[in-house]
Design an enzyme around this catalytic site. Structure first.
Site, PDB file in Angstrom:
ATOM      1  N   SER A  93       0.871  -1.304  -0.103  1.00 32.67           N
ATOM      2  CA  SER A  93       0.057   0.097   0.032  1.00 32.67           C
ATOM      3  C   SER A  93       0.760   1.250  -0.129  1.00 32.67           C
ATOM      4  O   SER A  93       0.497   2.233  -0.512  1.00 32.67           O
ATOM      5  CB  SER A  93      -0.954   0.178   1.354  1.00 32.67           C
ATOM      6  OG  SER A  93      -1.752  -0.901   1.349  1.00 32.67           O
ATOM      7  N   THR A 134     -11.600   9.764   0.219  1.00 31.44           N
ATOM      8  CA  THR A 134     -12.690   9.391   0.967  1.00 31.44           C
ATOM      9  C   THR A 134     -12.577  10.502   2.243  1.00 31.44           C
ATOM     10  O   THR A 134     -11.614  11.165   2.676  1.00 31.44           O
ATOM     11  CB  THR A 134     -12.087   8.156   1.720  1.00 31.44           C
ATOM     12  OG1 THR A 134     -11.987   7.137   0.591  1.00 31.44           O
ATOM     13  CG2 THR A 134     -13.229   7.497   2.515  1.00 31.44           C
ATOM     14  N   GLU A 135     -13.842  10.519   2.568  1.00 30.98           N
ATOM     15  CA  GLU A 135     -14.163  11.357   3.706  1.00 30.98           C
ATOM     16  C   GLU A 135     -14.764  10.528   5.003  1.00 30.98           C
ATOM     17  O   GLU A 135     -15.389   9.566   4.556  1.00 30.98           O
ATOM     18  CB  GLU A 135     -15.160  12.687   3.251  1.00 30.98           C
ATOM     19  CG  GLU A 135     -14.339  13.495   1.932  1.00 30.98           C
ATOM     20  CD  GLU A 135     -15.334  14.693   1.496  1.00 30.98           C
ATOM     21  OE1 GLU A 135     -16.296  14.662   1.939  1.00 30.98           O
ATOM     22  OE2 GLU A 135     -14.710  15.503   0.920  1.00 30.98           O
ATOM     23  N   GLY A 139     -17.737   7.864   1.301  1.00 35.63           N
ATOM     24  CA  GLY A 139     -16.672   6.758   0.740  1.00 35.63           C
ATOM     25  C   GLY A 139     -16.856   6.121  -0.538  1.00 35.63           C
ATOM     26  O   GLY A 139     -16.170   6.649  -1.724  1.00 35.63           O
ATOM     27  N   SER A 140     -17.859   5.091  -0.656  1.00 40.36           N
ATOM     28  CA  SER A 140     -18.085   4.479  -2.224  1.00 40.36           C
ATOM     29  C   SER A 140     -18.715   5.653  -2.687  1.00 40.36           C
ATOM     30  O   SER A 140     -18.540   5.435  -4.209  1.00 40.36           O
ATOM     31  CB  SER A 140     -19.072   3.544  -1.824  1.00 40.36           C
ATOM     32  OG  SER A 140     -18.450   2.455  -0.929  1.00 40.36           O
ATOM     33  N   GLU A 365     -10.157   1.206  -2.298  1.00 43.18           N
ATOM     34  CA  GLU A 365      -9.897   1.303  -3.798  1.00 43.18           C
ATOM     35  C   GLU A 365     -11.108   0.789  -4.589  1.00 43.18           C
ATOM     36  O   GLU A 365     -11.243  -0.052  -5.789  1.00 43.18           O
ATOM     37  CB  GLU A 365      -8.768   0.231  -4.581  1.00 43.18           C
ATOM     38  CG  GLU A 365      -7.372   0.904  -3.722  1.00 43.18           C
ATOM     39  CD  GLU A 365      -6.788   1.933  -4.317  1.00 43.18           C
ATOM     40  OE1 GLU A 365      -7.250   2.462  -5.446  1.00 43.18           O
ATOM     41  OE2 GLU A 365      -5.965   2.527  -3.681  1.00 43.18           O
TER      42      GLU A 365
HETATM   43  C1  LIG Z   1      -6.632   0.970   5.780  1.00 40.85           C
HETATM   44  C2  LIG Z   1      -7.402   1.724   4.537  1.00 40.85           C
HETATM   45  C3  LIG Z   1      -6.661   2.557   3.840  1.00 40.85           C
HETATM   46  C4  LIG Z   1      -7.428   3.479   3.107  1.00 40.85           C
HETATM   47  N1  LIG Z   1      -6.449   4.406   2.102  1.00 40.85           N
HETATM   48  C5  LIG Z   1      -7.229   5.471   1.516  1.00 40.85           C
HETATM   49  C6  LIG Z   1      -6.729   6.199   0.870  1.00 40.85           C
HETATM   50  O1  LIG Z   1      -5.182   6.195   0.773  1.00 40.85           O
HETATM   51  N2  LIG Z   1      -7.381   7.316   0.152  1.00 40.85           N
HETATM   52  C7  LIG Z   1      -8.510   7.322   0.020  1.00 40.85           C
HETATM   53  O2  LIG Z   1      -9.152   8.459  -0.386  1.00 40.85           O
HETATM   54  N3  LIG Z   1      -9.452   6.655   0.509  1.00 40.85           N
HETATM   55  C8  LIG Z   1      -8.690   5.192   1.392  1.00 40.85           C
HETATM   56  N4  LIG Z   1      -9.510   4.316   2.110  1.00 40.85           N
HETATM   57  C9  LIG Z   1     -10.793   4.631   2.030  1.00 40.85           C
HETATM   58  C10 LIG Z   1     -11.504   3.532   1.162  1.00 40.85           C
HETATM   59  O3  LIG Z   1     -11.255   3.708  -0.030  1.00 40.85           O
HETATM   60  C11 LIG Z   1     -13.004   3.486   1.612  1.00 40.85           C
HETATM   61  O4  LIG Z   1     -13.075   2.863   2.812  1.00 40.85           O
HETATM   62  C12 LIG Z   1     -13.846   2.919   0.554  1.00 40.85           C
HETATM   63  O5  LIG Z   1     -13.932   3.501  -0.575  1.00 40.85           O
HETATM   64  C13 LIG Z   1     -15.447   2.515   1.051  1.00 40.85           C
HETATM   65  O6  LIG Z   1     -15.775   3.523   1.657  1.00 40.85           O
HETATM   66  P1  LIG Z   1     -16.438   3.726   3.166  1.00 40.85           P
HETATM   67  O7  LIG Z   1     -15.410   2.905   4.120  1.00 40.85           O
HETATM   68  O8  LIG Z   1     -16.983   4.684   3.525  1.00 40.85           O
HETATM   69  O9  LIG Z   1     -17.753   2.719   3.009  1.00 40.85           O
HETATM   70  P2  LIG Z   1     -19.251   2.886   2.556  1.00 40.85           P
HETATM   71  O10 LIG Z   1     -19.062   3.496   1.310  1.00 40.85           O
HETATM   72  O11 LIG Z   1     -19.987   3.396   3.390  1.00 40.85           O
HETATM   73  O12 LIG Z   1     -19.852   1.531   2.166  1.00 40.85           O
HETATM   74  C14 LIG Z   1     -20.132   0.399   3.429  1.00 40.85           C
HETATM   75  C15 LIG Z   1     -20.742  -0.629   2.848  1.00 40.85           C
HETATM   76  O13 LIG Z   1     -21.882  -0.499   2.021  1.00 40.85           O
HETATM   77  C16 LIG Z   1     -21.494  -0.912   0.512  1.00 40.85           C
HETATM   78  N5  LIG Z   1     -22.355   0.068  -0.560  1.00 40.85           N
HETATM   79  C17 LIG Z   1     -21.928   1.374  -0.503  1.00 40.85           C
HETATM   80  N6  LIG Z   1     -22.725   1.940  -1.536  1.00 40.85           N
HETATM   81  C18 LIG Z   1     -23.363   0.773  -2.096  1.00 40.85           C
HETATM   82  C19 LIG Z   1     -24.117   0.482  -3.080  1.00 40.85           C
HETATM   83  N7  LIG Z   1     -24.591   1.637  -4.033  1.00 40.85           N
HETATM   84  N8  LIG Z   1     -24.740  -0.705  -3.477  1.00 40.85           N
HETATM   85  C20 LIG Z   1     -24.383  -1.850  -2.724  1.00 40.85           C
HETATM   86  N9  LIG Z   1     -23.517  -1.567  -1.477  1.00 40.85           N
HETATM   87  C21 LIG Z   1     -23.097  -0.409  -1.444  1.00 40.85           C
HETATM   88  C22 LIG Z   1     -19.925  -0.877   0.302  1.00 40.85           C
HETATM   89  O14 LIG Z   1     -19.819  -1.809  -0.779  1.00 40.85           O
HETATM   90  C23 LIG Z   1     -19.677  -1.336   1.818  1.00 40.85           C
HETATM   91  O15 LIG Z   1     -19.909  -2.605   1.794  1.00 40.85           O
HETATM   92  C24 LIG Z   1      -8.787   3.437   2.975  1.00 40.85           C
HETATM   93  C25 LIG Z   1      -9.527   2.497   3.731  1.00 40.85           C
HETATM   94  C26 LIG Z   1      -9.024   1.656   4.553  1.00 40.85           C
HETATM   95  C27 LIG Z   1      -9.403   0.766   5.374  1.00 40.85           C
END
Ligand SMILES: Cc1cc2nc3c(=O)[nH]c(=O)nc-3n(C[C@H](O)[C@H](O)[C@H](O)COP(=O)(O)OP(=O)(O)OC[C@H]3O[C@@H](n4cnc5c(N)ncnc54)[C@H](O)[C@@H]3O)c2cc1C
Length: 386
Positions: A93, A134-135, A139-140, A365
């Site tokens: 990473s 990400t904020e 996230g997604s 990702e």
């Molecule tokens: C160790 C680590 C390092 C990271 N490093 C970075 C980084 O360097 N830069 C950065 O920007 N981000 C980083 N991230 C953040 C990561 O990209 C996000 O955690 C990820 O995009 C998911 O967002 P969330 O955690 O807010 O989950 P959420 O978006 O809240 O999602 C939660 C659950 O709901 C599901 N979900 C959401 N929307 C839908 C949909 N439309 N349909 C079906 N299911 C859905 C998701 O698949 C997931 O299972 C990191 C995360 C971790 C754990």
């Protein structure tokens, strides 16, 4: 070539590709493997030191051209990710975020001045970069991001926060994505700019040998030339993610291979009921199924890498690779854990560390669900996102 190369894939690589892979493997054997279990247990990693070592070998921004970058092929970069992640996903990473996210964003979307300022020192590992998309509440769905960049005269003023940002606690520069009146834009933000703070996220149960942070942007004033001029709209950060996801497709192969190598060695030497564990049919069924998934994942990674080198790799194809290879690597890590019995939960063996790491890799990702939606959209022509 190991016994795990069931399909004799090794000769599909060029001599040069094999050499790069072997050099990275040796570096990792020397500088990471002996220490990584302790880093993981203690939740720390000598990231700057490692970055300089990786920089010396040309691994940072390896697939980019110019500005001190190695200009290697996508397959060569993938093989490097494979070997790094075979040691630990957190260490991979560090390299992915530096090269595929932070450096790629500046290389692809930055001004000549920004490239000259940041890329050479990032390629050597003297400067560390991070990528803030990400904020806490987004996230997604990064299109809903709340971080704002507003104009004040020629300057930009950034307000908001980024969460879960790899390398943030030690970064010199953050590529920050923010909403402006004209849509999403990217900014190269020196981390010592007044108003920027980074806090390390502690108590992670996954990727413990990787530094993750929260970035707070409190009225951060930046000169006009901090904006990445070529980055227009959300497709810019998404294109960076495609770069990094390609590395993950390969990294997952490395983890799965390491789990299987560990488990094969264990199962052939550990005896129960008067014979090695590997002599039981149930164990062989597990080993065979896992080895089949491993070679399938390797084939997929190689195919996607060759497509990338031919300039024909589509983002939805990368989603196929990330979805499959991370999911299967996680299944392999968990299954290997069962064969190691109680030793499987010990940090003396890498498999549960790998499995725990893969929980993060499954989520970052683009989560598996998001990749399913991307593939679903490709199949149906219908977007299920909104
Ligand atoms: C160790 C680590 C390092 C990271 N490093 C970075 C980084 O360097 N830069 C950065 O920007 N981000 C980083 N991230 C953040 C990561 O990209 C996000 O955690 C990820 O995009 C998911 O967002 P969330 O955690 O807010 O989950 P959420 O978006 O809240 O999602 C939660 C659950 O709901 C599901 N979900 C959401 N929307 C839908 C949909 N439309 N349909 C079906 N299911 C859905 C998701 O698949 C997931 O299972 C990191 C995360 C971790 C754990």
């Amino acid at each position: 070539m190991t016994v795990l190369d069931l399909l004799d894939l090794d000769p599909s690589l060029t001599e040069e590709e094999r050499q790069i892979r072997d050099v990275v493997r040796r570096l990792v054997d020397d500088r990471v493997r002996p220490y990584v279990a302790d880093w993981y247990e203690e939740g720390r990693v000598p990231a700057r030191e490692l970055a300089r070592e990786f920089g010396k070998l040309g691994l940072l921004g390896m697939h980019l051209n110019g500005y001190g970058c190695a200009g290697a092929s996508a397959v060569a970069y993938g093989l490097a990710c494979q070997e790094l992640e075979a040691a630990d996903s957190g260490v991979r990473s560090l390299v992915s975020v530096q090269g595929s996210l932070a450096m790629y964003a500046i290389w692809r979307y930055g001004s000549e001045e920004q490239k000259q300022r940041w890329l050479p020192s990032m390629a050597t590992g003297e400067s560390i970069g991070c990528f803030g998309l990400t904020e806490p509440d987004h996230g997604s769905d990064p299109a809903s991001m709340a971080t704002r960049a507003r104009r004040d005269g020629d300057d930009w003023v950034l307000t908001g926060g980024k969460m879960w940002i790899t390398n943030a606690p030690i970064a010199d520069v953050a590529v920050i994505w923010a909403r402006t009146d004209d849509g999403v834009r990217g900014f190269a933000v020196p981390m010592d700019t007044p108003g920027v703070t980074a806090r390390e996220i502690r108590r992670k149960m996954s990727l413990r040998a990787s530094l993750t942070g929260e970035i707070v942007l409190d009225d951060v004033r930046l000169p006009a030339d901090a904006q990445l001029p070529e980055a227009v709209g959300l497709k810019a950060p998404l294109s960076c993610l495609t770069e990094a996801r390609h590395g993950i497709v390969w990294g997952a192969v490395g983890v799965a291979r390491d789990c299987l190598e560990t488990t094969l060695a264990y199962a052939t030497t550990r005896t129960q009921f008067g014979r090695p564990l590997a002599g039981f049919q149930l164990t062989q069924a597990k080993l065979a199924d896992m080895a089949v998934e491993l070679v399938k994942a390797q084939l997929l990674a190689l195919h996607l890498g060759r497509l990338a080198d031919a300039g024909r790799l589509r983002p939805d194809q990368v989603s196929v690779g990330k979805l499959n290879n991370v999911r299967e690597a996680l299944a392999i890590a968990r299954q290997c854990r069962t064969i190691l019995g109680a030793n499987g939960v010990s940090g003396e063996y890498p498999v549960l560390r790998h499995a725990n790491n893969l929980e993060s890799v499954l989520t970052y990702e683009g989560t598996s669900e998001i990749h399913q939606l991307i593939v679903g959209q490709r199949l149906t022509g219908l977007s299920a996102f909104a």
